[in-house]
Structures are given as C-alpha cells and as structure tokens.
Design a protein around this motif. Structure first.
Motif, PDB file in Angstrom:
ATOM      1  N   TYR A   7       1.227  -4.032   5.676  1.00 39.86           N
ATOM      2  CA  TYR A   7       2.458  -3.576   5.209  1.00 39.86           C
ATOM      3  C   TYR A   7       2.840  -2.320   5.717  1.00 39.86           C
ATOM      4  CZ  TYR A   7       4.082  -8.022   2.983  1.00 39.86           C
ATOM      5  OH  TYR A   7       4.625  -9.256   2.747  1.00 39.86           O
ATOM      6  N   LYS A   8       1.972  -1.425   5.259  1.00 40.89           N
ATOM      7  CA  LYS A   8       2.392   0.122   5.716  1.00 40.89           C
ATOM      8  C   LYS A   8       2.383   0.313   6.932  1.00 40.89           C
ATOM      9  CE  LYS A   8       0.494   2.153   1.473  1.00 40.89           C
ATOM     10  NZ  LYS A   8      -0.639   3.121   0.710  1.00 40.89           N
ATOM     11  N   GLU A   9       1.499  -0.266   7.717  1.00 38.21           N
ATOM     12  CA  GLU A   9       1.387  -0.018   9.358  1.00 38.21           C
ATOM     13  C   GLU A   9       2.593  -0.838   9.734  1.00 38.21           C
ATOM     14  OE1 GLU A   9      -2.335  -1.815  10.383  1.00 38.21           O
ATOM     15  OE2 GLU A   9      -3.404  -0.355   9.504  1.00 38.21           O
ATOM     16  N   SER A  10       3.285  -1.951   9.119  1.00 34.26           N
ATOM     17  CA  SER A  10       4.444  -2.360   9.685  1.00 34.26           C
ATOM     18  C   SER A  10       6.009  -1.814   9.289  1.00 34.26           C
ATOM     19  CB  SER A  10       4.473  -3.919   9.409  1.00 34.26           C
ATOM     20  OG  SER A  10       3.266  -4.556   9.933  1.00 34.26           O
ATOM     21  N   ASN A  11       5.519  -0.778   8.597  1.00 31.96           N
ATOM     22  CA  ASN A  11       6.796  -0.110   7.882  1.00 31.96           C
ATOM     23  C   ASN A  11       7.704  -1.070   6.879  1.00 31.96           C
ATOM     24  OD1 ASN A  11       6.421   2.497   9.179  1.00 31.96           O
ATOM     25  ND2 ASN A  11       7.321   1.683  10.961  1.00 31.96           N
ATOM     26  N   ALA A  12       6.868  -1.748   6.291  1.00 32.15           N
ATOM     27  CA  ALA A  12       7.301  -2.843   5.551  1.00 32.15           C
ATOM     28  C   ALA A  12       7.153  -2.529   3.980  1.00 32.15           C
ATOM     29  CB  ALA A  12       6.832  -4.140   5.652  1.00 32.15           C
ATOM     30  N   LEU A  13       6.392  -1.424   3.627  1.00 31.07           N
ATOM     31  CA  LEU A  13       6.044  -0.981   2.280  1.00 31.07           C
ATOM     32  C   LEU A  13       6.997   0.389   2.395  1.00 31.07           C
ATOM     33  CD1 LEU A  13       5.202  -0.903  -0.558  1.00 31.07           C
ATOM     34  CD2 LEU A  13       3.016  -0.226   0.297  1.00 31.07           C
ATOM     35  N   LEU A  14       8.303   0.185   1.609  1.00 34.70           N
ATOM     36  CA  LEU A  14       9.249   1.502   1.836  1.00 34.70           C
ATOM     37  C   LEU A  14       9.124   2.012   0.544  1.00 34.70           C
ATOM     38  CD1 LEU A  14      12.189  -0.685   3.068  1.00 34.70           C
ATOM     39  CD2 LEU A  14      10.334   0.157   4.447  1.00 34.70           C
ATOM     40  N   GLU A  15       9.255   3.440   0.832  1.00 33.94           N
ATOM     41  CA  GLU A  15       9.286   4.306  -0.269  1.00 33.94           C
ATOM     42  C   GLU A  15      10.687   5.228  -0.350  1.00 33.94           C
ATOM     43  OE1 GLU A  15       6.726   7.882  -2.327  1.00 33.94           O
ATOM     44  OE2 GLU A  15       6.086   6.824  -0.408  1.00 33.94           O
ATOM     45  N   GLY A  16      11.168   5.191  -1.394  1.00 37.96           N
ATOM     46  CA  GLY A  16      12.682   5.954  -1.444  1.00 37.96           C
ATOM     47  C   GLY A  16      13.138   5.768  -2.978  1.00 37.96           C
ATOM     48  N   TYR A  29       9.779  -0.703  -2.083  1.00 42.58           N
ATOM     49  CA  TYR A  29      10.347  -1.840  -1.795  1.00 42.58           C
ATOM     50  C   TYR A  29       9.579  -2.514  -0.664  1.00 42.58           C
ATOM     51  CZ  TYR A  29      13.763  -5.356  -0.850  1.00 42.58           C
ATOM     52  OH  TYR A  29      14.503  -6.825  -0.638  1.00 42.58           O
ATOM     53  N   LEU A  30       9.480  -4.105  -0.945  1.00 39.61           N
ATOM     54  CA  LEU A  30       8.595  -4.772   0.168  1.00 39.61           C
ATOM     55  C   LEU A  30       9.679  -5.309   1.059  1.00 39.61           C
ATOM     56  CD1 LEU A  30       5.831  -6.640  -1.750  1.00 39.61           C
ATOM     57  CD2 LEU A  30       5.701  -4.672  -0.269  1.00 39.61           C
ATOM     58  N   GLN A  31       9.662  -4.957   2.477  1.00 46.43           N
ATOM     59  CA  GLN A  31      10.186  -5.812   3.396  1.00 46.43           C
ATOM     60  C   GLN A  31       9.685  -6.448   4.198  1.00 46.43           C
ATOM     61  OE1 GLN A  31      13.199  -7.193   4.226  1.00 46.43           O
ATOM     62  NE2 GLN A  31      14.529  -5.461   4.208  1.00 46.43           N
ATOM     63  N   SER A  32       9.208  -7.608   3.805  1.00 46.63           N
ATOM     64  CA  SER A  32       8.462  -8.564   4.755  1.00 46.63           C
ATOM     65  C   SER A  32       8.967  -8.909   6.027  1.00 46.63           C
ATOM     66  CB  SER A  32       7.872  -9.703   3.953  1.00 46.63           C
ATOM     67  OG  SER A  32       7.179  -9.804   2.897  1.00 46.63           O
ATOM     68  N   ALA A  33      10.243  -8.768   6.277  1.00 52.03           N
ATOM     69  CA  ALA A  33      10.914  -9.005   7.713  1.00 52.03           C
ATOM     70  C   ALA A  33      10.099  -8.203   8.635  1.00 52.03           C
ATOM     71  CB  ALA A  33      12.225  -8.906   7.740  1.00 52.03           C
ATOM     72  N   LYS A  34       9.898  -7.070   8.197  1.00 52.61           N
ATOM     73  CA  LYS A  34       9.246  -6.184   9.232  1.00 52.61           C
ATOM     74  C   LYS A  34       7.781  -6.445   9.582  1.00 52.61           C
ATOM     75  CE  LYS A  34      10.351  -2.661  10.475  1.00 52.61           C
ATOM     76  NZ  LYS A  34      10.912  -2.250  11.774  1.00 52.61           N
TER      77      LYS A  34
END
Length: 202
Positions: A7-16, A29-34
């Motif tokens: 998820y991190k490598e796919s920029n799908a585990l967002l921090e903010g 936030y998890l963005q599984s679409a990424k």
C-alpha cells in the motif's frame, strides 16, 4: 506478503488530515484505488485473498461487489477464484442489482469490497442478493479497517461492525488508525484543515 508495504509503495496509504465519511477525522487514509490501478499488483493481491478463501473450503459460485469501490477488487478476486462476477449499485440511494445480472436460487455468493470499514455497503449488497435467492457464504476485502473481525485474526469485532458474525470475513490485513471526533481532533487544534478523500470526495 507485506500488505502495508504494498500500500505504501502504491501511495495508497495516505498520511495527512482526512475527513472520513462518518464525519470523524484521521491522520491516515487507505485509498485502494491506487493499489488497483496497477493490474499486476491487483492480480497479486487478489490471488493471495483467493488462496485464503480456497483454503477455507467454502464453495463459491459468484463474487458480487458494491459499486464503485469494490468493482476492481471483486472482479480480480472472481478471476482468481475462477467464478462469475456481478456488481450492485445505488439507484436513487438504494442498492440494487440490475444490468441483466441474474441470481439463481441458492447460488453461493461472496460479497467483495476493496476496503471494509463497518461493512455497511457490503451488507446492503448482500441483502439485495439474498432477496434474489442467493446464499451469502462469505465477505471479503483487500483491507480491513479493524472494525470487523476477519478470519484468522485474534481481534474481536467492534460494536460498530455491521457484518453478520456467523458469516466468515476474509481480508489480507488489518489497518487500524486512530479516529477523532472533529471537536477532539489534535490536527484541527494545530490549525490543519481536514480534506475529504475517497470515492465520495475526490
């Protein structure tokens, strides 16, 4: 397999600073679409999830996903399992199965999402499929937000989980993030403004 790393490598585990659909705030936030925008990664994750399900011995005829977020995950899972795929969608805010999709009486259906939080949308899709004659034999998701108890995990379901406790739920990983009420959010107190992510935001 390190799901969090994928998820991190796919920029799908967002921090903010995120405004969730519940109205609460979170730093993650998890963005599984990424994750799913890369077909190879989607295939690898779906095959890993399919392996869990196959090892359980549950017989599945069809995978059904609630649109929009669950469609890619569900399609890839159906392909990995070698079964049919259909999807449910909201029409005037009501979940429905249309587009010529049919369900046979006692057809064994698994409901698949990309992410399960409380499982509300998955449960709505399950109710529609059941009304059409299906047996709901399992729920599945690539990621579990930790509110529901997945098969193989020692963590118990939280009161907010909407999935039935007598139907197995499969997921690749638990992602548990601290969630804050807006009036108690430390990020807000620092002057940060929450952003609305996901399919209902952007």
């Amino acid at each position: 397999m390190n799901i969090e790393a994928i998820y991190k490598e796919s920029n799908a585990l967002l921090e903010g600073h995120f405004l969730l659909s519940s109205g609460n705030h979170s730093q993650y936030y998890l963005q599984s679409a990424k994750v799913l925008e890369n077909p190879k990664t989607a295939q690898i994750l779906a095959e890993a999830l399919a392996k869990q399900i196959q090892q359980s011995g549950i017989m599945i005829d069809t995978v059904c996903s609630p649109a929009l977020g669950g469609i890619l995950a569900g399609y890839e899972l159906a392909r990995a399992l070698g079964v049919r795929f259909i999807f449910a969608e909201r029409v005037e805010k009501k979940m429905t199965i249309r587009r010529g999709f049919e369900i046979k009486k006692d057809e064994n259906i698994l409901i698949c999402e990309d992410i399960i939080t409380t499982g509300g949308s998955a449960l709505e899709a399950a109710h529609v499929a059941k009304e059409m004659g299906a047996n709901i034999v399992a729920f599945a998701a690539l990621a579990n937000r930790g509110f529901c108890a997945r098969s193989g995990s020692q963590k118990e379901a939280k009161p907010s989980c909407k999935l039935p406790q007598d139907v197995p739920f499969f997921a690749l990983e638990d992602f548990e993030f601290e969630i804050f009420k807006p009036e108690e959010c430390p990020l807000c107190k620092e002057g940060s403004i929450a952003q609305k992510p996901g399919s209902r935001g952007n």
